[in-house]
Write a protein that holds these residues in place. Sequence first.
Motif, PDB file in Angstrom:
ATOM      1  N   ASP A 167     -14.846   1.387 -11.117  1.00  0.00           N
ATOM      2  CA  ASP A 167     -13.997   1.413  -9.924  1.00  0.00           C
ATOM      3  C   ASP A 167     -12.619   1.977 -10.219  1.00  0.00           C
ATOM      4  O   ASP A 167     -11.729   1.956  -9.366  1.00  0.00           O
ATOM      5  N   ARG A 169     -10.252   0.925 -12.180  1.00  0.00           N
ATOM      6  CA  ARG A 169      -9.177  -0.057 -12.185  1.00  0.00           C
ATOM      7  C   ARG A 169      -8.975  -0.638 -13.573  1.00  0.00           C
ATOM      8  O   ARG A 169      -9.859  -0.587 -14.433  1.00  0.00           O
ATOM      9  N   VAL A 204      -1.666  -9.219 -12.688  1.00  0.00           N
ATOM     10  CA  VAL A 204      -2.715  -8.216 -12.504  1.00  0.00           C
ATOM     11  C   VAL A 204      -3.142  -7.707 -13.876  1.00  0.00           C
ATOM     12  O   VAL A 204      -2.343  -7.145 -14.623  1.00  0.00           O
ATOM     13  N   GLU A 228       0.420  -0.110 -12.936  1.00  0.00           N
ATOM     14  CA  GLU A 228      -0.881  -0.623 -12.507  1.00  0.00           C
ATOM     15  C   GLU A 228      -0.898  -2.147 -12.446  1.00  0.00           C
ATOM     16  O   GLU A 228      -1.670  -2.739 -11.688  1.00  0.00           O
ATOM     17  N   ASN A 230       1.770  -3.941 -11.625  1.00  0.00           N
ATOM     18  CA  ASN A 230       2.816  -4.351 -10.685  1.00  0.00           C
ATOM     19  C   ASN A 230       3.740  -5.368 -11.339  1.00  0.00           C
ATOM     20  O   ASN A 230       4.029  -6.445 -10.802  1.00  0.00           O
ATOM     21  N   GLN A 270       2.921  -1.654   7.163  1.00  0.00           N
ATOM     22  CA  GLN A 270       2.103  -2.122   6.047  1.00  0.00           C
ATOM     23  C   GLN A 270       2.770  -3.388   5.519  1.00  0.00           C
ATOM     24  O   GLN A 270       3.825  -3.333   4.907  1.00  0.00           O
ATOM     25  N   ARG A 273       2.991  -4.758   1.003  1.00  0.00           N
ATOM     26  CA  ARG A 273       2.626  -3.593   0.190  1.00  0.00           C
ATOM     27  C   ARG A 273       3.205  -3.753  -1.217  1.00  0.00           C
ATOM     28  O   ARG A 273       4.429  -3.865  -1.386  1.00  0.00           O
ATOM     29  N   GLU A 276       4.434  -1.568  -7.116  1.00  0.00           N
ATOM     30  CA  GLU A 276       3.852  -0.756  -8.194  1.00  0.00           C
ATOM     31  C   GLU A 276       4.825   0.345  -8.648  1.00  0.00           C
ATOM     32  O   GLU A 276       4.593   1.536  -8.462  1.00  0.00           O
ATOM     33  N   MET A 296      -2.762   1.830  -7.839  1.00  0.00           N
ATOM     34  CA  MET A 296      -4.076   1.313  -7.452  1.00  0.00           C
ATOM     35  C   MET A 296      -4.087   0.675  -6.074  1.00  0.00           C
ATOM     36  O   MET A 296      -4.943   0.965  -5.241  1.00  0.00           O
ATOM     37  N   ASP A 297      -3.157  -0.249  -5.855  1.00  0.00           N
ATOM     38  CA  ASP A 297      -3.212  -1.064  -4.641  1.00  0.00           C
ATOM     39  C   ASP A 297      -1.968  -0.977  -3.781  1.00  0.00           C
ATOM     40  O   ASP A 297      -1.864  -1.681  -2.781  1.00  0.00           O
ATOM     41  N   GLY A 298      -0.995  -0.191  -4.191  1.00  0.00           N
ATOM     42  CA  GLY A 298       0.260  -0.242  -3.460  1.00  0.00           C
ATOM     43  C   GLY A 298       1.011   1.054  -3.447  1.00  0.00           C
ATOM     44  O   GLY A 298       0.450   2.141  -3.376  1.00  0.00           O
ATOM     45  N   LYS A 338       0.705   7.039  -0.145  1.00  0.00           N
ATOM     46  CA  LYS A 338       1.992   6.570  -0.668  1.00  0.00           C
ATOM     47  C   LYS A 338       3.170   7.348  -0.114  1.00  0.00           C
ATOM     48  O   LYS A 338       4.258   7.322  -0.691  1.00  0.00           O
TER      49      LYS A 338
END
Length: 719
Positions: A167, A169, A204, A228, A230, A270, A273, A276, A296-298, A338
């Motif tokens: 994935d 990650r 994380v 990654e 955060n 958002q 958020r 990162e 990855m997520d933000g 982003k």
Amino acid sequence: MQFRTLCLTSALALTASSAAADMNFNRIASFATPLNMAAGEDTARETSAEIIAASGDGMTLIYTDSPLGVVGLIDITDPANPQPLGNIALDGEPTSVTVIGSTAYVGVNTSASYTAPGGKLLSIDLGTRQITGSCDLGGQPDSTAHDDAGTFVVVAIENERDEDLGDGRVPQMPAGYVSKVMVDNGVMACDTIQKIDVTGLADVAPTDPEPEFVDVNALGEIVVTMQENNHMVVIGTDGTVMSHFSAGAVDLTRIDIDDDRASLMFTGEQMGRLREPDGVQWLDDTHFMTANEGDMDGGSRSITVFSKDGTVVFESGSDYETAVIQAGHYPDKRSDAKGVEPEGMEFAVFDGTPYAFVLGERASTVSVYDTTDPTNPVFKQLLPSGVAPEGAIAIPGRNLFVTANEADLIEDGGVRAHVMIYAYQDAPAAYPQLTSAGADTLIGWGANSGMVAGEDGIVYFVNDSFYGNQPTIFTVDTTQTPARITAALPVLRDGAPAMKLDMEGITLDGNGGFWIASEGRTDHDIPHALYHVDASGEITQKVMLPEALLANELRYGFEGVTKIGDTLWMAIQREWKDDPKNHVKLVSYNTATGAWGAVHYAKAEPATGWVGLSEITAHGDFVYVVERDNQIGANAVTKKIYRIPASDMVPAELGGDLPVVTKELVRDLIPDLAANGGYIVDKIEGLAIFADGTVWVSTDNDGVDDSSGETFFWSFGKL
């Protein structure tokens, strides 16, 4: 937790005062990285400028060039005229560089694979251009930095993840760490390398930290971003972790979240958020600023100031994007991800004032903040950069600031990678030349096309099909400096946005409305057509081309429209099937009788690529056209305004022999474009002439897609 938020009114103050006494950063030169290739080398190879540093005396720049596996050197003894010093080949991929005195320290990635990372730190004498030392880092390096005293170099060992594995990650082992290498009089002591463990800290993927960016304060303390994860880490002078904390999250409002690639709508939200952060810079010994690019997520599209204990003292939120939007640099294709992507950073004190410089990777901008109060940075100005600024270096001793811009668009026929140089001057800000700052609402804009002059200093322009879901007529007040967009009028069909338009020309109808020329593209179901638009923006009439024209149509159609009496004149950009070589049609349509006609215009023989027309404007006894090639940067040859006697504009019947009009050169626009200190842009699209003969010219920034996003909007005076 309390913090201050950058107020919208501050962000709206896009330009510095017009007072000449104000100090501002203005671009004075640019350097294309292929210039550093040796004679006989293949300059068509991809090259880049990523991370950049300067010698202690500020006379030499060194930048990393990952595609070529080299570092490039530039002589800036005369910063307005940078000169190539060539490339130094490295056995691996350079990732970062920092300089102490006349010695550069370069992180080099030698990884065999993601699971077998490797790297080294090289020292290079900038005088002899020789590699003088090498230390094995044991992993894949990312950023580098050094302390003020020049006693050590710190390297973020990222050991980056394979984004195509599973994935994509974290965690993906092996874990990253931070290396600290002691330096004595320019010589690295490899046996002193301290490997600083930062595992087990982040919420994380705590087993797999990926240190991204490092910076050192005046006390010798190191701050590290782990994008990654955060997470933020502060390391003390003894190499132990002083503090660490989550970078946290931001509630974003007033943002564009739809990657429709066709409109600019800043109404989305958002919540939560993740920041990162990527770039980080100390503002003093207590506070540091982060550029929250995301991964990855933000990616909160923002900048944040932290105390080193983790307290958030300032958060820009979406206001970081405001100045970018108002200057026409917003990259709509990144809206769902982003946004403008604040990434790299620099900090320096110029003439007693501390400034933070934040690079917008996707917007190709530099946002400059006065950080006199680190808990409340004040936006100062927006600088244009090359495509995708990655690194920056300040040279306050010479009043210089420099960016390294990594994107090399040679495969797409675009501009090459560039290094850009700015001077801190006692002068007004030279950019932007067009802004929507000060409007009642947040107006996004770009892809400028045809223009027409109104009254009292008002110019109208349209956007082209890049914003196909948002066709708009913009009102510009040219009496202000910079010129200001004061209104945006949607073009409507039955009350809804008029899709399937490629607006390339606009002229006044004499009754408060407009005529719009739309360039057709039948393979995309966009017809060649004229549209009448009333003062409310509603299309009231559509005029299709006659069969005598359509029988020979090609993709490149109308570029500009102007009105002489009852007759509309449209320039066709390039030859259609029935045109002689290097001849294009100027097409007429009589709004009273419905009659069509045309004349021929002889354009230049292209040196490379093609030459065509991109605008037509009537004024007095002449009709003016913009003739340009499709070349950019050093390859640009033809960017010119010509005039045609109005007496020549006698349309002949379509289908027969067309008379060829005479033309006279009015102005070569390449010197005007070069005066902006960057590369020569390709698309001059707008020409407006007021009743007194004052001329305004505009360029098209392609919606910030494979473009620096720069729009030049200027007057060279009266005809």
